[in-house]
Write a protein that holds these residues in place. Structure first.
Motif, PDB file in Angstrom:
ATOM      1  N   UNK A 119      65.931  90.362  68.959  1.00  0.00           N
ATOM      2  CA  UNK A 119      66.468  91.287  69.725  1.00  0.00           C
ATOM      3  C   UNK A 119      65.594  91.624  70.974  1.00  0.00           C
ATOM      4  N   UNK A 120      64.280  91.716  70.704  1.00  0.00           N
ATOM      5  CA  UNK A 120      63.121  91.938  71.803  1.00  0.00           C
ATOM      6  C   UNK A 120      63.427  90.637  72.927  1.00  0.00           C
ATOM      7  N   UNK A 121      63.468  89.538  72.438  1.00  0.00           N
ATOM      8  CA  UNK A 121      63.593  88.478  73.152  1.00  0.00           C
ATOM      9  C   UNK A 121      64.615  88.477  74.049  1.00  0.00           C
ATOM     10  N   UNK A 122      66.083  88.685  73.369  1.00  0.00           N
ATOM     11  CA  UNK A 122      67.326  88.984  74.071  1.00  0.00           C
ATOM     12  C   UNK A 122      67.080  89.812  75.382  1.00  0.00           C
ATOM     13  N   UNK A 123      66.661  90.952  74.984  1.00  0.00           N
ATOM     14  CA  UNK A 123      66.548  92.156  75.843  1.00  0.00           C
ATOM     15  C   UNK A 123      65.762  91.717  77.098  1.00  0.00           C
ATOM     16  N   UNK A 124      64.592  91.459  76.782  1.00  0.00           N
ATOM     17  CA  UNK A 124      63.560  90.737  77.770  1.00  0.00           C
ATOM     18  C   UNK A 124      64.094  89.737  78.793  1.00  0.00           C
ATOM     19  N   UNK A 125      64.821  88.884  78.109  1.00  0.00           N
ATOM     20  CA  UNK A 125      65.609  87.784  78.889  1.00  0.00           C
ATOM     21  C   UNK A 125      66.512  88.511  79.690  1.00  0.00           C
ATOM     22  N   UNK A 126      67.357  89.539  79.453  1.00  0.00           N
ATOM     23  CA  UNK A 126      68.308  90.111  79.927  1.00  0.00           C
ATOM     24  C   UNK A 126      67.971  90.782  81.148  1.00  0.00           C
ATOM     25  N   UNK A 127      66.663  91.386  81.102  1.00  0.00           N
ATOM     26  CA  UNK A 127      65.991  92.108  82.331  1.00  0.00           C
ATOM     27  C   UNK A 127      65.553  91.216  83.217  1.00  0.00           C
ATOM     28  N   UNK A 128      65.069  89.988  82.746  1.00  0.00           N
ATOM     29  CA  UNK A 128      64.659  88.977  83.758  1.00  0.00           C
ATOM     30  C   UNK A 128      65.612  87.972  84.729  1.00  0.00           C
ATOM     31  N   UNK A 129      66.669  88.077  84.047  1.00  0.00           N
ATOM     32  CA  UNK A 129      67.748  87.053  84.545  1.00  0.00           C
ATOM     33  C   UNK A 129      68.244  87.411  86.045  1.00  0.00           C
ATOM     34  N   UNK A 130      67.957  86.582  86.748  1.00  0.00           N
ATOM     35  CA  UNK A 130      68.404  86.835  88.337  1.00  0.00           C
ATOM     36  C   UNK A 130      68.562  85.264  88.772  1.00  0.00           C
ATOM     37  N   UNK A 131      69.053  85.229  89.952  1.00  0.00           N
ATOM     38  CA  UNK A 131      69.155  83.776  90.417  1.00  0.00           C
ATOM     39  C   UNK A 131      67.767  83.385  91.172  1.00  0.00           C
ATOM     40  N   UNK A 132      66.790  84.369  91.301  1.00  0.00           N
ATOM     41  CA  UNK A 132      65.589  83.839  91.761  1.00  0.00           C
ATOM     42  C   UNK A 132      64.548  83.983  90.802  1.00  0.00           C
ATOM     43  N   UNK A 133      64.736  84.111  89.541  1.00  0.00           N
ATOM     44  CA  UNK A 133      63.565  84.164  88.389  1.00  0.00           C
ATOM     45  C   UNK A 133      62.883  83.092  88.224  1.00  0.00           C
ATOM     46  N   UNK A 134      61.601  82.889  88.326  1.00  0.00           N
ATOM     47  CA  UNK A 134      60.972  81.632  88.129  1.00  0.00           C
ATOM     48  C   UNK A 134      60.784  81.088  86.746  1.00  0.00           C
ATOM     49  N   UNK A 135      61.191  79.857  86.397  1.00  0.00           N
ATOM     50  CA  UNK A 135      61.380  79.503  85.215  1.00  0.00           C
ATOM     51  C   UNK A 135      60.168  79.954  84.177  1.00  0.00           C
ATOM     52  N   UNK A 136      59.111  79.687  84.680  1.00  0.00           N
ATOM     53  CA  UNK A 136      57.892  80.222  83.802  1.00  0.00           C
ATOM     54  C   UNK A 136      58.087  81.669  83.146  1.00  0.00           C
ATOM     55  N   UNK A 137      58.703  82.404  83.894  1.00  0.00           N
ATOM     56  CA  UNK A 137      58.650  83.622  83.658  1.00  0.00           C
ATOM     57  C   UNK A 137      59.682  83.887  82.202  1.00  0.00           C
ATOM     58  N   UNK A 138      60.306  83.197  81.937  1.00  0.00           N
ATOM     59  CA  UNK A 138      61.399  83.129  80.505  1.00  0.00           C
ATOM     60  C   UNK A 138      60.672  82.641  79.551  1.00  0.00           C
ATOM     61  N   UNK A 139      59.472  82.042  79.477  1.00  0.00           N
ATOM     62  CA  UNK A 139      58.858  81.335  78.394  1.00  0.00           C
ATOM     63  C   UNK A 139      58.289  82.369  77.374  1.00  0.00           C
ATOM     64  N   UNK A 140      58.036  83.458  77.717  1.00  0.00           N
ATOM     65  CA  UNK A 140      57.557  84.519  76.431  1.00  0.00           C
ATOM     66  C   UNK A 140      59.054  84.871  75.826  1.00  0.00           C
TER      67      UNK A 140
END
Length: 474
Positions: A343-364
């Motif tokens: 759930x923490x992973x899902x919520x962190x992804x939800x906060x990061x998702x934008x059209x300009x998010x760098x791909x590496x920011x999603x790894x964690x």
């Protein structure tokens, strides 16, 4: 008194090797064929859509699992497993030689039937072979291998098709299936579990369940965006009536296909709910995350696939961790901690998702998603086995496989509705990002529900205590 060092891996046996290899074949065939659909369409479908080649396999497999699991409790693991391998291998030969789409779909239906029998006998064979902590570790190894096979399938399919053509994805099953048959004949014990009852098998119930599940699975696999038709309504009514009739019948027959009294045990209900929610989150969430990576961030299909790899790698790496923790902590704590991390992973992804998010920011967050799934996955299977009588393990394995299939379909459909609801407020890549953010937020909420229900239903007073025995493989 000397203290025996705790194992990190189960003792290897011919049965474990056989079950892991055979399960790998089944899982790979779920997705490997999708890579070759354009070539299949051009060769045997006159350029028409060939998606039915994937759908027929999944429908047949999903419809037969419960009945196959219950029959293995009555007729024995060895004859059912050998029959499943033989059907799967012969069906692969038929698919390799297919000259038109009807032929290929018929072969895929038979493949799915064989795959269902193979899949539902995996956990029972492991449970018959191992005890104590070693059984938990063996189940964890089995689950990790299944995940790895799913990760390998697209790459293996691409190599085979590029080198030998689309028929190679079926032909590769022939030597592997034949080798598995030889190994099974050598290592599977002839003894069968004592049947729960000596009455006549519930053939009517099995047919009703296959009709209901097959029709329901087919509906959930409908292409997104297609209009609802009268035929779909008839199919929905058929599925509902068949499943209701099945449940009523199970309360009346002396030898049911599904023993409904198992669901009066809170620990069993908790394990089954965890299986369902796991597939809802994993399959449903990943479908729309991939859409974001491709249409929201503009990544190529190869790059999007590679960026999803951390989920599967983390799940493989932590699969054995969950099994090991089960020997020291209450099952509810282990499984809920996995869902919390997910759930923490899902919520962190939800906060990061934008059209300009760098791909590496999603790894964690992706690693947290996968690690949580690995920690929670294997203990769920172990709990289901521990609270069930040995003569009903096949029935339980069928229930797990059925709920997993339904969870995948429900997750894709329900989260798809969430995506559609929220992506209409904007356009282009922003719309995709908005829809994906809504899906991930809903997934985080479902994960929190899984944490709460797991803690309640798998409370130490209801779930089996941690099993610290180190019995060797029998």
């Amino acid at each position: 008194m000397a203290v025996q060092k705790s194992r990190r891996l189960p003792p290897l046996s011919g049965v474990l090797v056989l079950v892991m290899a055979s399960t790998g074949l089944v899982v790979v065939d779920l997705t490997i064929v999708a890579i070759g659909l354009p070539l299949i369409s051009a060769d045997v479908a006159d350029g028409n859509s060939a998606e039915s080649v994937v759908v027929t396999y999944m429908v047949a497999m999903g419809a037969l699992t419960q009945a196959a699991g219950s029959l293995s409790d009555r007729w024995g693991r060895r004859p059912l497993f050998l029959a499943g391998l033989a059907v799967f291998t012969l069906a692969s030969l038929a698919a390799t030689l297919a000259q038109d789409l009807w032929w290929l779909n018929a072969a895929r239906i038979l493949q799915g039937c064989g795959a269902a029998v193979i899949m539902v006998n995996g956990i029972p064979l492991i449970s018959d072979r191992y005890t104590g902590e070693e059984r938990n570790l063996a189940i964890g190894a089995w689950g990790s291998l299944a995940t790895a096979a799913g990760l390998l399938a697209p790459t293996l399919g691409g190599v085979l098709i590029d080198t030998f053509g689309w028929r190679a994805v079926f032909a590769i099953n022939l030597p592997l299936g034949a080798a598995a048959l030889v190994l099974a004949a050598r290592v599977l014990p002839p003894a069968s579990p004592a049947p729960a009852s000596t009455g006549r098998p519930d053939w009517t119930g099995s047919l009703l369940l296959m009709l209901g599940l097959g029709t329901a699975t087919l509906l959930m696999l409908r292409p997104g965006g297609t209009a609802w038709t009268g035929q779909d309504t008839v199919a929905l009514l058929t599925a509902c009536l068949a499943l209701v009739a099945f449940l009523v019948l199970q309360l009346r027959v002396p030898v049911p296909t599904l023993e409904l009294r198992m669901f009066t045990r809170p620990a069993f209900c908790g394990a089954m709910l965890a299986v369902l929610l796991s597939r809802v989150l994993t399959v449903g969430g990943s479908v729309y995350l991939v859409l974001y990576l491709s249409d929201g961030l503009g990544l190529s299909p190869t790059s999007a696939g590679l960026l999803m790899t951390p989920i599967f790698l983390a799940q493989i790496a932590t699969g054995m961790v969950g099994s090991k923790l089960l020997s020291h902590l209450a099952p509810g704590l282990v499984i809920s901690s996995g869902y919390l991390l997910k759930g923490i992973g899902f919520m962190a992804l939800a906060l990061l998702v934008t059209p300009d998010t760098p791909w590496w920011a999603l790894l964690g967050p992706l690693l947290a998603w996968g690690a949580g799934g690995g920690i929670a996955g294997a203990p769920v299977m172990a709990v289901a086995v521990q609270v069930t009588e040995p003569e009903r393990i096949g029935m339980v394995a069928g229930t797990v496989s059925t709920l997993a299939s339904l969870g995948a379909g429900i997750g894709t459909a329900a989260l798809g509705a969430v995506f559609t609801l929220y992506d209409g407020t904007s356009t282009g890549s922003q719309a995709v990002a908005d829809g994906t953010r809504a899906v991930l937020t809903a997934s985080a909420a479902l994960a929190s529900i899984a944490v709460a229900t797991t803690l309640v239903l798998l409370h130490p007073r209801r779930a089996p205590r941690p099993d610290r025995s180190k019995a060797s493989a029998r």
